[in-house]
Write a protein that holds these residues in place. Structure first.
Motif, mmCIF file in Angstrom:
data_model
loop_
_atom_site.group_PDB
_atom_site.id
_atom_site.type_symbol
_atom_site.label_atom_id
_atom_site.label_comp_id
_atom_site.label_asym_id
_atom_site.label_seq_id
_atom_site.Cartn_x
_atom_site.Cartn_y
_atom_site.Cartn_z
ATOM 1 N N MET A 110 0.827 -1.202 0.000
ATOM 2 C CA MET A 110 0.000 0.000 0.000
ATOM 3 C C MET A 110 0.868 1.262 0.000
ATOM 4 O O MET A 110 0.513 2.261 -0.614
ATOM 5 N N GLY A 111 1.992 1.202 0.709
ATOM 6 C CA GLY A 111 2.821 2.387 0.846
ATOM 7 C C GLY A 111 3.580 2.761 -0.413
ATOM 8 O O GLY A 111 3.668 3.935 -0.777
ATOM 9 N N TYR A 112 4.151 1.757 -1.096
ATOM 10 C CA TYR A 112 4.961 2.028 -2.285
ATOM 11 C C TYR A 112 4.215 2.828 -3.362
ATOM 12 O O TYR A 112 4.729 3.843 -3.841
ATOM 13 N N PRO A 113 3.014 2.371 -3.797
ATOM 14 C CA PRO A 113 2.345 3.134 -4.857
ATOM 15 C C PRO A 113 1.968 4.542 -4.438
ATOM 16 O O PRO A 113 1.978 5.467 -5.268
ATOM 17 N N ILE A 114 1.654 4.713 -3.154
ATOM 18 C CA ILE A 114 1.313 6.055 -2.679
ATOM 19 C C ILE A 114 2.560 6.926 -2.637
ATOM 20 O O ILE A 114 2.534 8.111 -2.989
ATOM 21 N N MET A 115 3.691 6.344 -2.221
ATOM 22 C CA MET A 115 4.954 7.071 -2.245
ATOM 23 C C MET A 115 5.294 7.504 -3.673
ATOM 24 O O MET A 115 5.739 8.628 -3.915
ATOM 25 N N GLN A 116 5.086 6.595 -4.618
ATOM 26 C CA GLN A 116 5.389 6.898 -6.023
ATOM 27 C C GLN A 116 4.502 8.015 -6.546
ATOM 28 O O GLN A 116 4.947 8.872 -7.316
ATOM 29 N N ALA A 117 3.227 8.003 -6.121
ATOM 30 C CA ALA A 117 2.298 9.046 -6.564
ATOM 31 C C ALA A 117 2.674 10.402 -5.970
ATOM 32 O O ALA A 117 2.602 11.434 -6.647
ATOM 33 N N MET A 118 3.106 10.396 -4.713
ATOM 34 C CA MET A 118 3.444 11.648 -4.038
ATOM 35 C C MET A 118 4.775 12.221 -4.513
ATOM 36 O O MET A 118 4.921 13.426 -4.697
ATOM 37 N N PHE A 119 5.754 11.336 -4.691
ATOM 38 C CA PHE A 119 7.097 11.763 -5.102
ATOM 39 C C PHE A 119 7.525 10.944 -6.316
ATOM 40 O O PHE A 119 8.222 9.930 -6.181
ATOM 41 N N PRO A 120 7.104 11.323 -7.508
ATOM 42 C CA PRO A 120 7.322 10.511 -8.719
ATOM 43 C C PRO A 120 8.782 10.147 -8.986
ATOM 44 O O PRO A 120 9.068 9.061 -9.483
#
Length: 313
Positions: free
Chosen positions: A114-124
């Motif tokens: 869950m964390g990885y995709p949200i991290m990617q969305a926040m900080f591309p």
């Protein structure tokens, strides 16, 4: 709603769609328990390690290097404090099998899937890198503290082979060595790794959706202990983390604070149910906790992160 809050909401919707796909696939018998197990193995041994390696195939500079070190230190502190907090908080629970599940479920968060995709969305540019670094202490604690929590046998031993020779740790060490040494794959190989690694996000949510299909969802809303736990997990803990970040606002980087709050706001790790089954604890309770926290996190995470952005920005 700020920039990061909007990105998180959109990413949550995408993850939710993938989770529904897994739920429908299981309910319509397109996939079964054996298929889910096979997909989980594919995720654990192929796509997730490849994702870790590909995420560190990025250019580094002093600012990124400083952030990586800070994330590693903060993650170690967070996991250490959580281990102590969970031990004392659930000590009054008399049933050992339930106490082990509650302790493990609160301590270990789904900061990867869950964390990885949200991290990617926040900080591309560096989101995946930050997420991978944060989960290094997670994996170490999981195979030491996590096993100790779940395994109540008198002759339990720390299995160093599982600690250091699991796919997550091996791929992380390999990726970190390449990152710091400056070694990079040719672009065509990196693109191929990115393609395989990107399967991790939808695949993980499809697996979670298929697991939820085995649970009577309405029953989750009838058990007050589950609801209280969900509030503790998805609201109290991330708000405590947010409070610490606000107090340390003058000395803590905005991105670092947002990363910590994001990871602490994720639901219970899906391997809670796996560990509960392996070590003969209450696996039914574990599965329900994973289910209820995952469902509620689809609402709680955007709210927490919007609040975090407003207070920290």
């Amino acid at each position: 709603m700020g920039e990061y809050g909007t990105k998180v909401c959109l990413q949550i919707i995408e993850l939710f769609i993938a989770m529904i796909a897994g739920y429908i696939a299981k309910k319509t018998h397109i996939i079964d328990a054996h298929s889910t197990k096979s997909l989980s193995s594919l995720l654990a041994y192929i796509t997730s390690p490849v994702l870790i390696i590909s995420s560190l195939q990025v250019d580094r500079d002093e600012k990124v290097l400083s952030m990586v070190i800070n994330i590693l230190i903060v993650s170690l502190i967070v996991h250490s404090v959580m281990a102590v907090f969970c031990y004392f908080f659930f000590k009054p629970v008399k049933d050992r099998r339930n106490r082990s599940v509650f302790t493990f479920a609160l301590m270990y968060m789904n900061c990867g899937f869950m964390g990885y995709p949200i991290m990617q969305a926040m900080f591309p540019d560096y989101g995946l890198l930050y997420g991978v670094i944060y989960t290094i202490p997670f994996n170490i604690f999981l195979w030491t503290h996590g096993v100790a929590v779940m395994d109540a046998s008198e002759n339990r031993k720390i299995n160093f082979r599982k600690i250091f020779l699991n796919p997550g740790i091996i791929s992380t060490v390999f990726a970190v060595v390449m990152f710091f040494s400056g070694l990079r794959f040719p672009q065509v190989i990196t693109d191929g790794l990115n393609m395989v690694g990107s399967m991790t996000f939808p695949l993980s949510m499809i697996i979670i959706g298929s697991l939820l299909a085995d649970i009577k969802l309405l029953s989750l809303f009838k058990e007050y202990k589950l609801l209280l736990f969900a509030i503790l997990k998805l609201a109290v803990i991330p708000l405590m983390m947010l409070g610490v970040c606000v107090l340390a606002k003058n000395i803590m980087d905005f991105q670092l604070a947002l990363i910590c709050v994001t990871m602490c706001a994720t639901p219970t790790a899906t391997n809670t149910a796996v560990f509960a089954e392996v070590y003969d604890n209450n696996s039914t309770l574990a599965a329900k906790i994973v289910g209820v926290t995952t469902l509620f996190s689809l609402i709680s995470m955007p709210l927490i992160l919007v609040l975090a952005e407003n207070l920290l920005g």
